[in-house]
Write an enzyme that holds these catalytic residues in place. Structure first.
Site, PDB file in Angstrom:
ATOM      1  CD  GLU A 169      -4.753   5.698   4.464  1.00  0.00           C
ATOM      2  OE1 GLU A 169      -3.878   5.722   3.582  1.00  0.00           O
ATOM      3  OE2 GLU A 169      -5.875   5.195   4.272  1.00  0.00           O
ATOM      4  NE  ARG A 224      -7.486  -9.540  -4.297  1.00  0.00           N
ATOM      5  CZ  ARG A 224      -8.573  -9.051  -3.742  1.00  0.00           C
ATOM      6  NH1 ARG A 224      -9.754  -9.292  -4.293  1.00  0.00           N
ATOM      7  NH2 ARG A 224      -8.527  -8.284  -2.674  1.00  0.00           N
ATOM      8  CE  LYS A 253      -3.642  -2.199   2.728  1.00  0.00           C
ATOM      9  NZ  LYS A 253      -4.702  -2.551   1.806  1.00  0.00           N
TER      10      LYS A 253
HETATM   11  P1  ADP Z   1      -7.769  -3.839   2.604  1.00  0.00           P
HETATM   12  O1  ADP Z   1      -6.566  -4.126   1.777  1.00  0.00           O
HETATM   13  O2  ADP Z   1      -7.770  -4.574   3.868  1.00  0.00           O
HETATM   14  O3  ADP Z   1      -8.999  -3.958   1.806  1.00  0.00           O
HETATM   15  P2  ADP Z   1      -8.112  -0.964   2.396  1.00  0.00           P
HETATM   16  O4  ADP Z   1      -7.005   0.001   2.403  1.00  0.00           O
HETATM   17  O5  ADP Z   1      -8.751  -1.244   1.095  1.00  0.00           O
HETATM   18  O6  ADP Z   1      -7.597  -2.309   3.048  1.00  0.00           O
HETATM   19  O7  ADP Z   1      -9.224  -0.477   3.420  1.00  0.00           O
HETATM   20  C1  ADP Z   1     -10.308  -1.294   3.781  1.00  0.00           C
HETATM   21  C2  ADP Z   1     -11.441  -0.465   4.363  1.00  0.00           C
HETATM   22  O8  ADP Z   1     -11.017   0.297   5.490  1.00  0.00           O
HETATM   23  C3  ADP Z   1     -12.005   0.565   3.415  1.00  0.00           C
HETATM   24  O9  ADP Z   1     -12.961   0.019   2.573  1.00  0.00           O
HETATM   25  C4  ADP Z   1     -12.595   1.596   4.365  1.00  0.00           C
HETATM   26  O10 ADP Z   1     -13.823   1.189   4.875  1.00  0.00           O
HETATM   27  C5  ADP Z   1     -11.625   1.582   5.511  1.00  0.00           C
HETATM   28  N1  ADP Z   1     -10.600   2.623   5.333  1.00  0.00           N
HETATM   29  C6  ADP Z   1      -9.446   2.502   4.683  1.00  0.00           C
HETATM   30  N2  ADP Z   1      -8.742   3.640   4.704  1.00  0.00           N
HETATM   31  C7  ADP Z   1      -9.488   4.527   5.405  1.00  0.00           C
HETATM   32  C8  ADP Z   1      -9.305   5.886   5.814  1.00  0.00           C
HETATM   33  N3  ADP Z   1      -8.195   6.564   5.505  1.00  0.00           N
HETATM   34  N4  ADP Z   1     -10.268   6.471   6.535  1.00  0.00           N
HETATM   35  C9  ADP Z   1     -11.377   5.796   6.886  1.00  0.00           C
HETATM   36  N5  ADP Z   1     -11.605   4.519   6.542  1.00  0.00           N
HETATM   37  C10 ADP Z   1     -10.682   3.880   5.816  1.00  0.00           C
HETATM   38  P1  ADP Z   2     -10.362  -6.292  -0.166  1.00  0.00           P
HETATM   39  O1  ADP Z   2      -8.979  -6.861  -0.212  1.00  0.00           O
HETATM   40  O2  ADP Z   2     -10.398  -4.860  -0.578  1.00  0.00           O
HETATM   41  O3  ADP Z   2     -11.077  -6.549   1.123  1.00  0.00           O
HETATM   42  P2  ADP Z   2     -12.243  -8.161  -1.257  1.00  0.00           P
HETATM   43  O4  ADP Z   2     -13.460  -7.696  -0.617  1.00  0.00           O
HETATM   44  O5  ADP Z   2     -12.307  -8.648  -2.662  1.00  0.00           O
HETATM   45  O6  ADP Z   2     -11.154  -7.020  -1.300  1.00  0.00           O
HETATM   46  O7  ADP Z   2     -11.676  -9.257  -0.277  1.00  0.00           O
HETATM   47  C1  ADP Z   2     -10.830 -10.215  -0.744  1.00  0.00           C
HETATM   48  C2  ADP Z   2      -9.839 -10.551   0.297  1.00  0.00           C
HETATM   49  O8  ADP Z   2     -10.481 -11.073   1.429  1.00  0.00           O
HETATM   50  C3  ADP Z   2      -8.927 -11.582  -0.227  1.00  0.00           C
HETATM   51  O9  ADP Z   2      -7.665 -11.013  -0.510  1.00  0.00           O
HETATM   52  C4  ADP Z   2      -8.883 -12.620   0.862  1.00  0.00           C
HETATM   53  O10 ADP Z   2      -7.750 -12.441   1.682  1.00  0.00           O
HETATM   54  C5  ADP Z   2     -10.077 -12.386   1.710  1.00  0.00           C
HETATM   55  N1  ADP Z   2     -11.222 -13.241   1.434  1.00  0.00           N
HETATM   56  C6  ADP Z   2     -12.506 -12.847   1.459  1.00  0.00           C
HETATM   57  N2  ADP Z   2     -13.319 -13.862   1.206  1.00  0.00           N
HETATM   58  C7  ADP Z   2     -12.551 -14.941   0.987  1.00  0.00           C
HETATM   59  C8  ADP Z   2     -12.812 -16.315   0.647  1.00  0.00           C
HETATM   60  N3  ADP Z   2     -14.044 -16.784   0.484  1.00  0.00           N
HETATM   61  N4  ADP Z   2     -11.777 -17.134   0.486  1.00  0.00           N
HETATM   62  C9  ADP Z   2     -10.525 -16.683   0.637  1.00  0.00           C
HETATM   63  N5  ADP Z   2     -10.231 -15.411   0.949  1.00  0.00           N
HETATM   64  C10 ADP Z   2     -11.213 -14.541   1.127  1.00  0.00           C
HETATM   65 MG    MG Z   3      -9.353  -2.936   0.119  1.00  0.00          MG
END
Ligand code: ADP
Ligand code: ADP
Ligand code: MG
Length: 671
Positions: free
Chosen positions: A200, A297, A116
Site C-alpha cells: 500500500e 481484542r 489485513k
Molecule cells: P500492525 O498490525 O503491525 O499494528 P498496522 O497496519 O496497524 O500493523 O500498522 C502499524 C503502524 O505502521 C501504523 O501505526 C503506522 O505507524 C504505520 N503504517 C501502517 N500503514 C501505513 C501507511 N500506509 N503509511 C504510513 N505508515 C503506515
Molecule cells: P498493534 O497490533 O496495532 O501493534 P498493540 O499496540 O495493542 O496493537 O500491540 C499488541 C501486539 O503487540 C500484540 O498482538 C502482540 O503481538 C504484541 N505485544 C505487545 N506487547 C506485548 C506483551 N507485553 N506481551 C505479548 N505481546 C505483546
Molecule cells: Mg496495528
C-alpha cells in the site's frame, strides 16, 4: 457473571485482567510456562496450571494445553489478553467446542479481520475509506512489484497476518523492493505462519488514530472515542493518549461512525479497535483518514480510554461475554480530561531500541492514585528473559487537560526506579519534555524526526552521578551502608586498598564501554570523602537507608539516589535519570581495543536466519552481513568497516549466545 475464568496470557495483561476479576469476585486461573513458575501473574491467581516449556510455541500458543487447563480447573470462560491466541479464530472455536466461553468476538469476526488484505476488501465494500494499494490474492513477485510501481513509491509491504509492527517493510524505490519483499515474507512466516503480503501507499506524514469500539450480543454497538498512538518506534506504539490532540467533535463523530460501521459489517461482539491512519500533511481533516486494520481484542493501550471515560473495559468484556447488554449507550459516554500512557520497555534506545534482557535488580514504580496508574507484570528481582515481550510496565496518567497530564507523566517517569536492565525511561521522559510533543505536533515519524533531541549521543557521565557511585561504594566498604550485603561486589576490598599516601583510586568505564574514568579519594580528618572527579574536587558524605536509598551531601547539596550493583555494572538513579557505568578492577582490565577492530558479535541470544556473505567476499561498511532472529524480531547485522570476510562459523538455523563472534574478518591492511 462468571464464577471462574482462565487467563490465557502472562505478564501485565494477565495481571490487569485478574485485577478486575478480583474486584468482581470472579475466581481466576493462570497458565504458565517453566520460565514463569514464579511470575507475578501466577502469584496473583487463585489457581495456576503449568502448560509447558518456556518457548511460546510449546506453552502459551498451544491451544489444547490451554483448553485442558480450563477443563481441569472448571473455568467457565477464557480471557485471551492480547498477543498470543487473542486473535486466533481456531482458538475461539476450540473454546466453543469445549463449551467454554471465549471472552472475545465470534470466530467469524476474528477471521474477517485477521487478514489485513481480506479486511481491507471488506471495509471497501462497507464504504469505510482504506489506504490505496494492492491486496489481491496473486502473490507473484512480478505482480507485487508492478503493484508497487502503480501505487507509486514510497510504498509499504505488510505481511497480511502481521501485528505488533512485525512483517512490515517500507520501500522507497524499485531496486529495494525484492529484498524487502523477502524480509516481510520471512517475518510473516516465522511470526504468523503466513507469508502473504499486501502493498500500500506509504503516507509521508501520518498520524495513527484509532477508535475503541464495543458491541454486545444484543446488537448494540458504541465507540469509546479515539486514541492517538502516533509516537512509535519500529512501527510499534510507545506513547498513546486520549483524546487525540486537535480532534474536532465533527471528525470524532465521522471516525466513530466509520468504526461502528466496520464493527457492524462483521457482526462484532466485545472489545475491538479500529485503527485508522490520518494523512496530516495539511492538518487533521475529515476526508483524510483511512482504515488500516481492526484489532479484534483488548488493546495494550486501552487504559487511556478507561481513564477518560471512567469505565473498566475488562469488566465490560466479562459482562458482554456473559450475555449482558452494554453497560452504557453512546449518549451516556463522555470524555473527561486527558490521559497518556507510556510503555516502559527493557530496550536500548541508543541501539535502535534493541530489546535487552537481564534481572530487575531494582524496580520501584511511582505510587498509584487517581492521577497515576501502573500496569505491570513484573516485580523487583524478576527476570526479563529472551522468551517474551520485553515490556516492563505501562505508566498511565490522567488530569483535567493535556498540559497537566503531561506534567504528571514526566513526574511519574522521573520517579520510576529501574536498574538491572537498560530501559527506555530516559527516552520516554525526553519525548514527554519535548516542545513538539507538548504542542501536540504528532506524526508517526515523530521519533525519527526528533531523534537527535530524544536520543542524545552517549556523553560522559556527570560528575554528580559519578560521585554518588563512589560514595555508595565507599560507604558500603566502611559498613555504613545499612545493607552491607556481604555478596555485594562493593563489599570486596581486594582490588583496592588504602595505600601509604592515604588515598585510593577507583576506576570505572562509562556506559558506552569506552572511556576509562579514574577517581581519586582522599580522607579528610573532618570526615567524609574528598573526591577528585574529572571536573574537579567534591566533598561527599551521606548514608544509605534500609530501603537502599542513598542520602548524599555533595558539597552541601543534598540529593537522594539509588545505586544498584549487578556484578561490576553500576546503575545510578538520581534526579529522574539513570546512568550506567562499570567498575573496572585495575588488575583485570579487559582488552576493549580488540573490539575496536570491528568484531561482529551477536547483540542478543538468537538464531541465525540468513547469511548474505561468504568467505572471501569484500564488504563495505554498513553492508548487511547476516540476519539474526532474536526476541521475535529480525536484526540485520551490518559490516562495521570495509573488510574481507575470512570465515563465517555459523549457518542458518543455528542458535548463538549473546556476544558470540558471528563473522571473522581478514586482518585489515589499512591499520
Ligand atoms: P500492525 O498490525 O503491525 O499494528 P498496522 O497496519 O496497524 O500493523 O500498522 C502499524 C503502524 O505502521 C501504523 O501505526 C503506522 O505507524 C504505520 N503504517 C501502517 N500503514 C501505513 C501507511 N500506509 N503509511 C504510513 N505508515 C503506515
Ligand atoms: P498493534 O497490533 O496495532 O501493534 P498493540 O499496540 O495493542 O496493537 O500491540 C499488541 C501486539 O503487540 C500484540 O498482538 C502482540 O503481538 C504484541 N505485544 C505487545 N506487547 C506485548 C506483551 N507485553 N506481551 C505479548 N505481546 C505483546
Ligand atoms: Mg496495528
Amino acid at each position: 457473571m462468571f464464577r471462574k475464568i482462565l487467563i490465557a496470557n502472562r505478564g501485565e495483561i494477565a495481571c490487569r485482567v485478574m485485577r478486575t476479576a478480583n474486584r468482581l469476585g470472579v475466581a481466576t486461573v493462570a497458565v504458565y510456562s517453566e520460565a514463569d513458575a514464579s511470575a507475578m501473574h501466577v502469584a496473583m491467581a487463585d489457581e495456576a496450571v503449568l502448560i509447558g516449556p518456556s518457548p511460546v510455541q510449546e506453552s502459551y500458543l498451544v491451544i489444547e494445553k490451554i483448553i485442558d487447563a480450563a477443563l481441569r480447573t472448571g473455568a467457565e470462560a477464557i480471557h485471551p489478553g492480547y498477543g498470543f491466541l487473542a486473535e486466533n479464530a481456531a482458538f475461539a472455536e476450540a473454546c466453543a467446542a469445549a463449551s467454554i466461553t471465549f471472552i472475545g468476538p465470534p470466530a467469524t469476526a476474528i477471521r474477517a479481520m485477521g487478514e489485513k488484505a481480506a479486511a481491507k476488501a471488506l471495509m471497501e465494500k462497507a464504504n469505510v475509506p482504506i489506504v490505496p494499494g494492492y491486496h489481491g490474492a496473486d502473490q507473484d513477485d512480478a505482480v507485487l512489484l508492478q503493484a508497487a510501481a502503480d501505487i507509486g513509491y514510497p510504498i509499504l509491504i505488510k505481511a497480511v497476518s502481521g501485528g505488533g509492527g512485525k512483517g512490515m517493510r517500507q520501500v522507497d524505490n524499485a531496486e529495494r523492493f525484492a529484498n524487502a519483499l523477502k524480509g516481510a515474507r520471512r517475518e510473516g512466516l516465522s511470526s504468523f505462519g503466513d507469508d502473504k503480503v499486501l502493498v500500500e501507499k506509504y503516507l509521508e506524514r501520518p498520524r495513527h488514530i484509532e477508535i475503541q469500539v464495543f458491541a454486545d450480543q444484543q446488537g448494540n454497538v458504541v465507540h469509546l472515542f479515539e486514541r492517538d498512538c502516533s509516537v512509535q518506534r519500529r512501527h510499534q506504539k510507545v506513547l498513546e493518549e486520549a483524546p487525540a490532540p486537535g480532534m474536532t467533535p465533527e471528525m470524532r463523530r465521522t471516525m466513530g461512525d466509520a468504526a461502528v460501521a466496520a464493527a457492524r459489517a462483521i457482526g462484532y461482539v466485545g472489545a475491538g479497535t479500529v485503527e485508522f491512519i490520518a494523512d496530516v500533511s495539511h492538518g487533521l481533516s475529515e476526508d483524510k483518514f483511512y482504515f488500516m486494520e481492526m484489532n479484534t481484542r483488548l488493546q495494550v493501550e486501552h487504559p487511556v480510554t478507561e481513564m477518560i471515560t471512567g469505565q473498566d473495559l475488562v469488566e465490560w468484556q466479562l459482562r458482554v461475554a456473559g450475555g449482558e447488554p452494554l453497560p452504557l449507550s453512546q449518549d451516556d459516554l463522555v470524555i473527561d480530561g486527558h490521559a497518556i500512557e507510556a510503555r516502559i520497555y527493557s530496550e536500548n534506545p541508543q541501539k535502535n531500541f534493541l530489546p535487552a534482557t537481564g534481572t530487575l535488580h531494582r524496580l520501584r514504580p511511582p505510587p498509584e492514585g487517581p492521577h497515576l496508574r501502573v500496569d505491570t507484570g513484573v516485580r523487583e528481582g524478576d527476570e526479563v528473559s529472551m522468551f517474551y515481550d520485553p515490556m516492563i510496565a505501562k505508566l498511565v496518567v490522567w488530569d483535567r487537560d493535556r498540559a497537566s497530564a503531561l506534567r504528571r507523566l514526566l513526574d511519574g517517569l522521573e520517579r520510576y526506579e529501574i536498574a538491572g536492565v537498560i530501559t527506555n525511561v530516559n527516552f520516554l521522559a525526553a519525548v514527554a519534555a519535548h516542545p513538539a510533543f507538548a504542542a501536540g505536533d504528532l506524526e508517526t515519524g515523530f521519533i525519527e524526526k526528533h531523534k537527535d533531541d530524544l536520543i542524545p549521543a552517549p556523553g560522559a557521565i556527570p560528575d554528580q552521578a559519578l560521585a554518588l557511585a563512589c560514595l555508595d561504594l565507599l560507604l558500603a566498604r566502611t559498613g555504613h551502608a545499612a545493607s552491607a550485603d556481604p555478596h555485594s561486589p562493593w563489599a570486596r576490598v581486594d582490588g583496592w586498598r588504602l595505600n601509604g599516601q592515604g588515598h585510593d583510586e577507583l576506576s570505572f568505564r562509562d556506559g558506552n564501554g569506552e572511556d576509562e574514568i579514574m577517581v581519586t579519594v582522599h580522607y579528610p580528618s573532618a570526615g567524609g570523602y574528598r573526591l577528585a572527579l574529572p571536573g574537579g574536587e567534591m566533598l561527599a558524605n551521606g548514608e544509605v537507608d534500609e530501603g537502599g536509598t542513598l542520602w548524599a551531601d555533595l558539597d552541601g547539596l543534598r540529593v537522594s539516589a539509588a545505586v544498584v550493583h549487578d556484578g561490576d555494572k553500576v546503575t545510578i538513579l538520581s534526579g529522574g535519570r539513570a546512568h550506567r557505568i562499570e567498575r573496572t578492577d585495575p588488575m583485570a582490565l579487559r582488552d576493549y581495543d580488540l573490539e575496536e577492530g570491528g568484531k561482529v558479535t551477536a547483540p542478543l541470544p538468537g538464531k541465525i536466519v540468513q547469511v548474505h556473505v561468504a568467505a572471501g567476499d569484500n564488504v563495505k561498511k554498513g553492508e548487511p552481513l547476516l540476519i539474526l532472529e532474536a526476541m521475535k524480531m529480525e536484526h540485520t547485522i551490518a559490516a562495521p568497516r570495509d573488510a574481507v570476510i575470512a570465515a563465517i562459523p555459523f549457518s542458518p538455523g543455528e542458535q548463538v549466545d549473546e556476544g558470540t563472534e558471528l563473522i571473522l574478518f581478514e586482518a585489515s591492511t589499512d591499520g
